[in-house]
Design an enzyme around this catalytic site. Structure first.
Site, PDB file in Angstrom:
ATOM      1  N   GLY A  54       0.829  -1.199   0.000  1.00 11.79           N
ATOM      2  CA  GLY A  54       0.000   0.000   0.000  1.00 11.79           C
ATOM      3  C   GLY A  54       0.866   1.253   0.000  1.00 11.79           C
ATOM      4  N   GLY A  56      25.692  -5.938  19.042  1.00  9.43           N
ATOM      5  CA  GLY A  56      24.553  -5.312  19.698  1.00  9.43           C
ATOM      6  C   GLY A  56      24.180  -6.067  20.960  1.00  9.43           C
ATOM      7  N   GLU A 107      29.105  -4.628  22.242  1.00 12.58           N
ATOM      8  CA  GLU A 107      28.161  -3.533  22.492  1.00 12.58           C
ATOM      9  C   GLU A 107      28.935  -2.226  22.620  1.00 12.58           C
ATOM     10  OE1 GLU A 107      25.581  -0.855  23.008  1.00 12.58           O
ATOM     11  OE2 GLU A 107      24.789  -2.868  22.658  1.00 12.58           O
ATOM     12  N   HIS A 161       3.699 -20.022  48.580  1.00 12.27           N
ATOM     13  CA  HIS A 161       5.031 -20.557  48.857  1.00 12.27           C
ATOM     14  C   HIS A 161       5.115 -22.008  48.388  1.00 12.27           C
ATOM     15  CE1 HIS A 161       8.797 -21.247  50.985  1.00 12.27           C
ATOM     16  NE2 HIS A 161       8.268 -22.359  51.485  1.00 12.27           N
TER      17      HIS A 161
END
EC number: 1.8.1.4
Length: 467
Positions: A113, A180, A203, A444
């Site tokens: 589109g 990265g 990084e 628990h």
């Protein structure tokens, strides 16, 4: 020329959520998609990658079974079998989604589109798909995002790949460099290491997951070291040399790293170029559609959702955007009486599905201090949690509180802590005080007890916390 109440350009999480909610509210809807309904999340992102991560978890459990008295042998990782499992999961979800969309009488138009300039100031938005022009009283831009690379770095699909290529690998590399240390990078690093690959994460910023709390990053880096995943942080890339048999990455420090392949995982950018947005008058900034708080774009009766809007790039954010915009349109069309509440990024939960998991919602400590002038924080170590000990996971719960006010941030590190983020979101969005949560009874042994213990401590009555 076909006309609808709502035309949605894109059928990813934001697009199909818009379409489903709008149709549910009695609006006629057309959704334009060049690929498959479900978008990146379903077909190339969230679902297949998390299926792969689950397979990696099973491999890790098999490798370490003897630690629990269950003597297992990991014979091999059949990557074709892993892909088949992931593909089957995607196929089941896609079949269900496609059926749901058909059942709502949503018109799905296949093709690319392109937004056309409006005929006049009061003319409806128009989208061209092939030879067909589709008009809508309202237009929702939901074209999503695509993998980014670094300037000058060629993605060849063989030695230098993106996460899209990684999903279709036919065999596991013996070694890999992940460029990265954000969400995508650490998830792939985690999965590949569990499968037996030697992994180095590079990084440029000072720490992994730089958008998370420093304590969570530090804990994840310690866990990665124990798993023999090398993390080179604060190390921008100076050069990449891809050859026939491998790739060599040279860092700004002068250090060089070699491996079979390089996964480029430096984030995703908005998919807005070449779709006619700017030509139609839609204001863009760095490729993102500029919107108001209510996701309205600069052109009349036009909205944008999901990754097209600057901020968190998460499927559930796009989904929430889609519902909001559909209801916003429904109010304008007289189908709803009450305007929806805008989506705030601070209320959106975030999960990184590496091992251990990282999950958070709300403000970090620095952001809270900037907003409130100060903040109160507390960290609860999972070493004191019975279920965490059973799972053999290290980690923590960090709470961030406004001064004398509610909890505004919850940050978690540990195996399976992503399952706790629902309660954490309720705590922050409903602005609970520590005493409110401390009074809730947590079963628990569960890791949810760690949330309760942290709130007990912040309420001034710590139990399993050493003074």
């Amino acid at each position: 020329m076909a006309n609808y109440d709502v035309v949605v350009l894109g059928a990813g999480s934001g697009g199909y959520a818009t379409a489903l909610r709008a149709a549910q509210l009695g609006l006629s809807v057309a959704m334009i998609e060049k690929d498959q309904v479900g978008g990146t999340c379903l077909h190339r992102g969230c679902i297949p990658t998390k299926a792969i991560l689950h397979a990696a978890e099973i491999a890790e459990a098999a490798r370490h079974g003897a630690e629990f008295g269950v003597h297992t042998i990991l014979e091999r990782v059949d990557l074709a079998g892993v892909r088949s499992y992931a593909d089957a999961t995607v196929a089941r979800l896609y079949k269900g989604l496609a059926g749901l969309i058909r059942s709502r009488d949503i018109t799905v138009i296949s093709g690319t589109g392109t937004l056309l300039p409006a005929d006049g100031p009061d003319a409806p938005p128009r989208v061209q798909v092939g030879d067909q022009v589709i008009t809508g009283t309202h237009l929702v831009l939901a074209s999503g995002s695509e993998a980014r690379s670094l300037p000058g770095l060629e993605i060849d699909g063989r030695r230098v790949i993106t996460s899209d290529h990684a999903l279709r690998l036919e065999q596991l590399p013996e070694s890999a460099i992940v460029l990265g240390g954000g969400v995508i990078g650490v998830e792939y690093a985690s999965a590949w290491r569990s499968f037996g690959t030697e992994v180095t994460v590079v990084e440029a910023l000072p720490r992994l997951l730089p958008n998370e709390e420093p304590e969570l990053s530090a804990g994840l880096e310690r866990a990665f070291r124990r798993r023999k995943i090398t993390a080179l942080t604060g190390a921008p890339v100076a050069d990449v040399d891809a050859g026939e048999h491998g790739v060599r990455v040279t860092l700004s420090t002068g250090r060089a790293v070699e491996a079979e392949l390089l996964l480029v995982a430096v984030g995703r950018g908005p998919r807005s170029a070449g779709l006619g947005y700017e030509e139609a008058g839609v204001e863009l900034e760095r490729g993102f559609v500029v919107t108001s708080e209510r996701l309205a774009a600069s052109t009349p009766r036009t909205y944008a959702v999901g990754d097209l809007v600057a901020g968190l790039q998460l499927a559930h954010r796009g989904f929430a955007h889609g519902i909001f915009v559909a209801e916003e349109i429904a109010v304008a069309e007289g189908k709803l009486d009450r305007a929806p509440v805008p989506v705030r990024d601070r209320d959106i939960p975030r999960i990184t599905y590496c091992d251990p998991e990282v999950a958070s919602v709300g403000l970090g400590e620095e952001a809270a201090r900037a907003e409130y002038g100060d903040a109160v924080t507390i960290s609860y170590d999972l070493a004191g949690n019975g279920r965490s000990q059973i799972l053999r996971t290290a980690g923590l719960v960090k709470l961030v509180r406004a001064p004398d006010g509610p909890i505004v941030g919850v940050h978690l590190l540990g195996s399976r802590v992503g399952e706790l983020i629902g309660e954490a979101q309720l705590i922050t969005t409903w602005e609970a005080y520590p005493e409110d949560v401390a009074g809730a009874i947590h079963a628990h042994p569960t890791q949810s007890e760690a949330l309760g213990e942290a709130h007990l401590a912040l309420a001034g009555k710590p139990l399993h916390v050493h003074g």
